[in-house]
Design a protein around this motif. Structure first.
Motif, PDB file in Angstrom:
ATOM      1  N   UNK A  90       0.911  -1.442  -0.118  1.00 44.58           N
ATOM      2  CA  UNK A  90       0.010   0.117   0.116  1.00 44.58           C
ATOM      3  C   UNK A  90       0.749   1.240  -0.081  1.00 44.58           C
ATOM      4  N   UNK A  91       2.280   1.078  -0.361  1.00 45.17           N
ATOM      5  CA  UNK A  91       3.016   2.360  -0.213  1.00 45.17           C
ATOM      6  C   UNK A  91       2.637   3.406  -1.280  1.00 45.17           C
ATOM      7  N   UNK A  92       2.039   3.290  -2.475  1.00 44.45           N
ATOM      8  CA  UNK A  92       1.640   4.108  -3.341  1.00 44.45           C
ATOM      9  C   UNK A  92       0.527   5.158  -2.660  1.00 44.45           C
ATOM     10  N   UNK A  93      -0.369   4.388  -1.923  1.00 46.50           N
ATOM     11  CA  UNK A  93      -1.267   5.378  -0.977  1.00 46.50           C
ATOM     12  C   UNK A  93      -0.601   6.258  -0.177  1.00 46.50           C
ATOM     13  N   UNK A  94       0.260   5.743   0.516  1.00 44.04           N
ATOM     14  CA  UNK A  94       1.184   6.820   1.683  1.00 44.04           C
ATOM     15  C   UNK A  94       1.868   7.942   0.765  1.00 44.04           C
ATOM     16  N   UNK A 124      -2.120   6.806 -11.535  1.00 38.94           N
ATOM     17  CA  UNK A 124      -0.984   5.748 -10.991  1.00 38.94           C
ATOM     18  C   UNK A 124      -1.580   4.503  -9.983  1.00 38.94           C
ATOM     19  N   UNK A 125      -2.318   5.238  -9.165  1.00 37.12           N
ATOM     20  CA  UNK A 125      -3.095   4.178  -8.286  1.00 37.12           C
ATOM     21  C   UNK A 125      -4.112   3.128  -9.077  1.00 37.12           C
ATOM     22  N   UNK A 130      -5.466  -0.182  -7.350  1.00 39.38           N
ATOM     23  CA  UNK A 130      -6.243   0.364  -6.403  1.00 39.38           C
ATOM     24  C   UNK A 130      -7.694   0.554  -6.933  1.00 39.38           C
ATOM     25  N   UNK A 131      -8.643   0.702  -6.065  1.00 44.35           N
ATOM     26  CA  UNK A 131     -10.179   1.257  -6.327  1.00 44.35           C
ATOM     27  C   UNK A 131      -9.880   2.673  -6.867  1.00 44.35           C
ATOM     28  N   UNK A 132     -10.377   2.694  -7.913  1.00 43.17           N
ATOM     29  CA  UNK A 132     -10.214   4.321  -8.460  1.00 43.17           C
ATOM     30  C   UNK A 132     -11.014   5.307  -7.510  1.00 43.17           C
ATOM     31  N   UNK A 133     -11.964   5.012  -6.963  1.00 40.93           N
ATOM     32  CA  UNK A 133     -13.005   5.784  -5.772  1.00 40.93           C
ATOM     33  C   UNK A 133     -12.218   5.987  -4.735  1.00 40.93           C
ATOM     34  N   UNK A 196      -5.180  -6.043   0.741  1.00 37.86           N
ATOM     35  CA  UNK A 196      -4.255  -6.788  -0.100  1.00 37.86           C
ATOM     36  C   UNK A 196      -3.707  -5.752  -1.239  1.00 37.86           C
ATOM     37  N   UNK A 197      -3.421  -4.513  -0.929  1.00 32.49           N
ATOM     38  CA  UNK A 197      -2.880  -3.601  -2.152  1.00 32.49           C
ATOM     39  C   UNK A 197      -1.400  -3.978  -2.526  1.00 32.49           C
ATOM     40  N   UNK A 198      -1.359  -3.484  -3.638  1.00 37.79           N
ATOM     41  CA  UNK A 198       0.071  -3.937  -4.161  1.00 37.79           C
ATOM     42  C   UNK A 198       1.380  -3.101  -3.661  1.00 37.79           C
TER      43      UNK A 198
END
Length: 425
Positions: A90-94, A124-125, A130-133, A196-198
């Motif tokens: 989930x690093x891209x969300x961070x 990118x997400x 990732x869920x676009x919403x 379980x995000x990438x």
């Protein structure tokens, strides 16, 4: 006053922009009530509302943000955030949230941040699964960090309206911003493990020094602003001019990504955005004049005090009213309209003006991510091509986090007052 409110909301329903709705409602009130002599005061009050030297900071800071954006600063900040986060689930969300925190020191406006970072992070997400919403909602919520740290346009306006030190307000918003940033990152990492995000891609070690070197000049901007004001090297208005000049220099000399055409476009966008802000301020000043004629601030304050004399309950009630106001009004207009009432209640509640300002600004900013007038939600929804209702549902837990931070800002003075006290006058 009922006539004014009916006219105002009637014009909003018809699709009239908020600045003109404020002005037309004021005009309707004066004409229907036969106070035609006061029509002469209309242009005078509008001019008086924007006749403040400190308001020059707004177009200069907007220009600095536009120049930084045109210089492709967003990519530099995102890549630097990737180095800080590393390779975690989930690093891209961070990265999205940390990049929002860093970009806050450049833009000063939630809408600019949502637009600039949303165009990079949401696609990118989405590509990473990732869920676009969720990606859109996270970007919109992260954009609220912008109005909390220097150069926050909303804190500047609050300082102008109340005479509070803008340097103290800039410092006071930093700790709440870091708190919000930390809680959003915690939520994002928890959600990543649950769903379980990438993992984000690895940045080669050979590229990291170059990325850091290119990001640091931009990240120094808030340090220059606050440090210069606090040390007495320049006033807030001069700091804004220095910020614009600094953005121009690093865009043309260091990044070398600003063409003459982009510079001209940045000035044009600054002129249009500044005109919009000043028009809202001018029209809202006329509304404040009408509120004064009707003694509305005193009446509302008396009504609230008749319900309870407990500072804690008044604080809770006041925050609820501001949250509802933020659902329907753009924050700058809501701030100008609410200040006459807030000035009546502030002595009873007993909050420091600096703490009070951070709380009010953050409260009204939450309206930027809530329907029906959540501008940041509309922006990220359009960028991510996600229906607004889906983004709104995904934003609900994030709004809950914002409300927790809002409560802490109102109840714990140290969050907003420690940093101004440590650095001193």
């Amino acid at each position: 006053m009922t006539l004014y409110l009916l006219a105002f909301f009637g014009f909003l329903v018809l699709g009239v922009p908020i600045a003109f709705s404020l002005g037309l409602a004021s005009l309707t009130y004066l004409v229907v009530n036969g106070q035609l002599m006061l029509l002469m005061a209309f242009p005078q009050k509008m001019i008086a509302g924007i006749d403040n030297f400190v308001l020059l900071t707004i177009p200069f800071f907007i220009l600095a943000g536009n120049l930084m954006g045109a210089a492709n600063l967003t990519q530099q900040i995102v890549r630097f955030a990737q180095i800080l986060v590393g390779r975690v689930k989930g690093g891209l969300a961070a990265v999205n949230i940390i990049a929002s925190m860093m970009f806050s020191g450049v833009s000063g406006a939630a809408t600019a941040e949502a637009s600039a970072l949303g165009s990079v992070m949401i696609p990118a997400m989405r590509r990473d699964g990732y869920n676009p919403a969720y990606a859109a909602a996270l970007t919109a919520t992260g954009s609220l960090l912008g109005p909390l740290v220097p150069p926050s346009l909303s804190l500047i306006l609050y300082g102008v309206l109340t005479g509070t030190s803008i340097a103290d307000l800039f410092l006071a918003g930093i700790v709440p911003a870091f708190l919000l940033c930390g809680l959003l990152i915690t939520y994002a990492l928890w959600k990543a493990r649950r769903e379980d995000h990438p993992l984000p891609p690895v940045m080669p070690k050979s590229e990291r020094p170059g990325v850091i070197a290119r990001a640091l000049p931009a990240l120094l901007l808030p340090v220059i602003i606050v440090g210069g004001i606090r040390s007495g090297v320049f006033t807030p208005t001069e700091a804004a001019a220095v910020a614009a000049l600094y953005a121009l220099l690093i865009g043309t000399v260091i990044y070398r990504s600003l063409s003459p055409r982009q510079v001209v476009n940045s000035f044009y966008e600054t002129a249009t955005m500044s005109a919009g802000v000043m028009l809202v301020v001018a029209m809202a000043s006329m509304t404040s004049f009408i509120l004064g004629i009707e003694n509305i601030p005193q009446s509302i304050a008396a009504a609230l005090l008749s319900l309870t004399d407990s500072p804690l309950f008044l604080l809770i009630l006041l925050n609820i009213i501001l949250l509802v106001l933020g659902f329907f009004l753009e924050p700058l207009a809501a701030l100008i309209l609410a200040m006459p009432i807030l000035n009546q209640l502030a002595p009873v509640i007993g909050l420091d003006p600096v703490q009070f300002g951070v709380m009010i600004v953050f409260n009204l900013m939450i309206g930027m991510i809530t329907p029906p007038v959540g501008l940041c939600l509309f922006i990220v929804s359009a960028i991510g091509r996600v229906p607004l209702d889906q983004v709104s549902r995904a934003a609900l837990p994030l709004i809950g986090i914002c409300l927790v931070v809002l409560a802490l800002v109102g109840l714990v003075p140290a969050l907003s007052l420690t940093l101004p006290a440590l650095i001193g006058n």
